[in-house]
Design an enzyme around this catalytic site. Sequence first.
Site, PDB file in Angstrom:
ATOM      1  N   ASN A   1      17.867   4.912  -5.259  1.00  0.00           N
ATOM      2  CA  ASN A   1      18.946   5.774  -4.494  1.00  0.00           C
ATOM      3  C   ASN A   1      20.240   5.217  -4.871  1.00  0.00           C
ATOM      4  O   ASN A   1      21.354   5.914  -5.105  1.00  0.00           O
ATOM      5  CB  ASN A   1      18.534   6.038  -3.137  1.00  0.00           C
ATOM      6  CG  ASN A   1      18.664   4.596  -2.401  1.00  0.00           C
ATOM      7  OD1 ASN A   1      18.057   3.571  -2.866  1.00  0.00           O
ATOM      8  ND2 ASN A   1      19.000   4.689  -1.217  1.00  0.00           N
TER       9      ASN A   1
ATOM     10  N   GLY B   1      13.181  -0.230  -0.170  1.00  0.00           N
ATOM     11  CA  GLY B   1      12.529   0.934  -0.699  1.00  0.00           C
ATOM     12  C   GLY B   1      11.965   1.333   0.802  1.00  0.00           C
ATOM     13  O   GLY B   1      12.445   1.227   1.522  1.00  0.00           O
ATOM     14  N   SER B   2      10.726   2.217   0.601  1.00  0.00           N
ATOM     15  CA  SER B   2      10.169   2.896   1.581  1.00  0.00           C
ATOM     16  C   SER B   2       9.315   1.921   2.663  1.00  0.00           C
ATOM     17  O   SER B   2       9.055   1.062   2.014  1.00  0.00           O
ATOM     18  CB  SER B   2       9.233   4.079   1.213  1.00  0.00           C
ATOM     19  OG  SER B   2       8.248   3.597   0.416  1.00  0.00           O
TER      20      SER B   2
ATOM     21  N   GLU C   1      13.893  -4.453   3.295  1.00  0.00           N
ATOM     22  CA  GLU C   1      14.761  -3.505   3.434  1.00  0.00           C
ATOM     23  C   GLU C   1      14.342  -2.062   3.330  1.00  0.00           C
ATOM     24  O   GLU C   1      14.175  -1.500   2.164  1.00  0.00           O
ATOM     25  CB  GLU C   1      15.995  -3.650   2.486  1.00  0.00           C
ATOM     26  CG  GLU C   1      16.804  -4.879   2.605  1.00  0.00           C
ATOM     27  CD  GLU C   1      17.806  -5.291   3.936  1.00  0.00           C
ATOM     28  OE1 GLU C   1      17.485  -4.424   4.565  1.00  0.00           O
ATOM     29  OE2 GLU C   1      18.068  -6.253   4.169  1.00  0.00           O
TER      30      GLU C   1
ATOM     31  N   CYS D   1      19.672   5.048   2.974  1.00  0.00           N
ATOM     32  CA  CYS D   1      18.725   4.617   3.786  1.00  0.00           C
ATOM     33  C   CYS D   1      19.327   4.545   5.111  1.00  0.00           C
ATOM     34  O   CYS D   1      18.646   4.645   6.415  1.00  0.00           O
ATOM     35  CB  CYS D   1      17.989   3.419   3.550  1.00  0.00           C
ATOM     36  SG  CYS D   1      19.415   2.150   3.279  1.00  0.00           S
TER      37      CYS D   1
ATOM     38  N   GLU E   1      11.137  10.355   7.729  1.00  0.00           N
ATOM     39  CA  GLU E   1      12.450   9.941   7.306  1.00  0.00           C
ATOM     40  C   GLU E   1      12.720  11.026   5.907  1.00  0.00           C
ATOM     41  O   GLU E   1      12.185  11.348   5.358  1.00  0.00           O
ATOM     42  CB  GLU E   1      12.806   8.755   6.601  1.00  0.00           C
ATOM     43  CG  GLU E   1      14.046   8.287   6.131  1.00  0.00           C
ATOM     44  CD  GLU E   1      14.128   6.888   5.480  1.00  0.00           C
ATOM     45  OE1 GLU E   1      15.322   6.451   5.334  1.00  0.00           O
ATOM     46  OE2 GLU E   1      13.029   6.270   5.424  1.00  0.00           O
TER      47      GLU E   1
END
Length: 444
Positions: free
Chosen positions: A99, A172-173, A194, A228, A318
């Site tokens: 992203n 990431g996720s 993160e 995020c 999310e």
Amino acid sequence: MNLHEHISYRKQKLKALYRCIESNEKAIIEALATDFNKPEFEAVVTETAYVLSSIKHTLRHIDQWSKPQRKWPSILNFPSVDRIYFEPYGKVLIIAPWNYPFQLAIAPMIAAIAAGNTVVLKPSELTPTVSSIIRNIIEEVFNPEEVQVIEGGVAPTQNLLQQRWDYIFFTGSVAVGKIVAQAAATHLTPCTLELGGKNPCIISDDTNIRVTAKRLVWGKFINAGQTCIAPDYILVKESIYKKLTAALIVEIERAYGVNPKESPDYTRIINTKNWERLQQFLKDGDLLYGGDCDENSRYMGPTLLGNPTKNSKVMQDEIFGPILPIISYTNESEIHDWISTYEKPLALYVFSNNLSWAKSLFKRYSFGGGCINDTIIHFNNSRLPFGGVGNSGNGAYHGRWGFETFSHRKACVYKPFSMDIPLRYAPYKNKLKCIKKVFKIFQF
């Protein structure tokens, strides 16, 4: 000479990195536009300029950060000199997301290099043009034994995770973060994760509606919501629900025009898979605004959804896209009911003229970081740690926090031979009363 031994060499490499990024800035901006139509302004502000600023901040402070920290000794060790030394972990793996593909790859690498580590960097395969630019920059600045870039998709990442590292840094996720954590646990490798979550934005009826709407639109729809720490849903006092919705529409059209698809300032969704995922959310509430889409260009316009239910898909996952659910509340217990439904978020935002009320919400809920009367700007302060808590991640970086994240803090005590208090040594006869008194009087 290597990264581990010499601060001056680390600084030399960081300066070379700065010059290389600066000379390749145009190519980086073009790569970001190629991969998902990121506007030049956003590319500079959130990617290149941010990274360059991070390098400058690190160069300005690295000498101070790397100095041993002297600590007050324990009375039981008197006399002694106590210090903390910052030692690089060694071989670090950094896995970056798509992203903000340049910033979120290079910024943690800067901290790892500053701390004296060697790095293997895995950029995202979903932004191949940016990944290629990153590889070219790294190969120009660093020796292969200092920093390497590994490109590719899932298979190379899995292969990297099977290897033994001294530290792993992943952005990431949540789902992939759990996989990374499991791989790290195999070798008891420390890691920073993160991740993300459903970031609430709570709005009271005494807020400045126009400014609130303006700041929400900016924070939510920058990068087409693929951030995020973007607000994931709004909890707004019922009495201003309609006014806020109207103000949001005004600010969306002021920012991107009545047809955001034609705006040069609006990003596209990263790939078809994510575009299709976001499509499924559009039916989960009252469509208040937007919802226009184009699969061929992976376009999804800024969208407002009214009062979705808790069990709707849009409120279970999310969102990570340009869809903003707006939920009305009448009392504070409803706010708690919504927020407590989800895991601890990466960010939380409150808009209110009642500062004490806003602070009370900050104290009540656990979250990574946040703002009162704004969104996402806490990320920009290198003096603040950035990271999650619980399901939204662990560990933190930015500025000194990044240097310390990639450093083992080694505690050392120097004890001279000149004085040796006998109280601690056996035999212990007649010493217990005295030692208990010492512990009672002094703090250690």
